[in-house]
Design an enzyme around this catalytic site. Structure first.
Site, short mmCIF file in Angstrom:
data_model
loop_
_atom_site.label_atom_id
_atom_site.label_comp_id
_atom_site.label_asym_id
_atom_site.label_seq_id
_atom_site.Cartn_x
_atom_site.Cartn_y
_atom_site.Cartn_z
CG HIS A 168 -2.12 -0.79 1.17
ND1 HIS A 168 -2.53 -1.60 2.21
CD2 HIS A 168 -3.06 -0.96 0.20
CE1 HIS A 168 -3.64 -2.23 1.89
NE2 HIS A 168 -3.99 -1.85 0.67
CB CYS A 255 -3.83 -1.22 8.83
SG CYS A 255 -2.36 -1.07 7.82
#
Length: 263
Positions: A168, A255
């Site tokens: 990511h 996250c």
């Protein structure tokens, strides 16, 4: 006046499930220890609450091993929330589970309908724009659909490329304040952060790049002393959280929560 890029009154997290041992991972370095994973999650929630924020802890979802990584399911902005469309097919069901938790906090909730896909881990909201990194989990169509939504709310979105070996975009960067970004040198080398104040992770401590600025603290993974020292010397209050088990699932500080203020 608050700064919406890092001053928050609320956060949403989700308890890790026993099925987390089957979670997605780019490289298998072993299954997470569930007791340590839970202890680390508890410490994370406590650190958020210590800033004065109200933290909602949703129950675990055993049918979705990656569901504790709630950031990928939604983007929370002052004007509303955007429900994402994850690029990993096994995670699509997490979105429907998250949406009810958002409805009590946001009057305007939009959705990425597809066919493109996009995950919150690829989105960095700064004081001047929304940066979205293309990755294996976020494609051009997903970025374009999000751009159309946030433009209605007055935001400018800029698409950037995430190096192919990075899961990511925010694996390698995080926001420290509206104009300051913590980043690895390999990501910054692309020029995507031109005009920002940059603090680089120490050599060999690239995994420290995924932190979160949450009110008056910077939550960062433990075990990266030189990067922690740099942040301390730059005037940031650092709180370290053990991340050894989340890291086995490619997870980090950002996250584990959705962060926003009451509207």
């Amino acid at each position: 006046m608050t700064d919406p890029t890092y001053e928050f009154s609320r956060a949403i997290t989700r308890q890790p499930a026993a099925s987390a041992v089957d979670g997605l991972r780019a490289h298998d370095i072993g299954a997470p220890d569930l007791s340590q994973l839970q202890a680390d999650h508890d410490a994370y929630v406590s650190a958020l609450r210590a800033t004065g924020a109200e933290v909602t802890v949703l129950p675990s979802l055993n049918e979705y091993p990656d569901a504790m990584f709630v950031e990928d399911t939604a983007l929370c902005l002052p004007q509303g929330a955007v429900v994402m469309r994850p690029g990993a097919p096994s995670r699509l069901g997490e979105v429907a589970e998250m949406e009810p938790a958002l409805t009590g906090h946001f009057k305007d909730i939009r959705r990425i309908d597809g066919p493109g896909f996009i995950e919150g881990g690829d989105i960095l909201v700064t004081g001047r724009e929304i940066l979205v990194g293309r990755s294996a989990r976020t494609d051009a169509a997903g970025v374009a659909e999000l751009a159309g939504i946030v433009s209605d709310w007055g935001h400018r979105l800029r698409e950037v490329d995430t190096p192919g070996d990075i899961l990511h975009f925010k694996t390698d960067c995080s926001l420290l304040d509206a104009e300051t970004i913590l980043t690895t040198k390999r990501l910054a080398a692309s020029g995507c952060f031109e005009g920002y104040r940059l603090i680089y992770t120490a050599q060999g401590e690239e995994a420290a790049a995924n932190t979160i600025r949450f009110n008056d603290v910077v939550l960062m993974p433990g075990g990266f002393p030189r990067t922690a020292e740099q942040l301390d010397q730059a005037g940031y209050k650092v709180v370290e959280i053990n991340n050894s088990e989340c890291a086995k699932l490619d997870g980090g500080m950002s996250c584990l929560s959705l962060r926003f203020s009451s509207v």
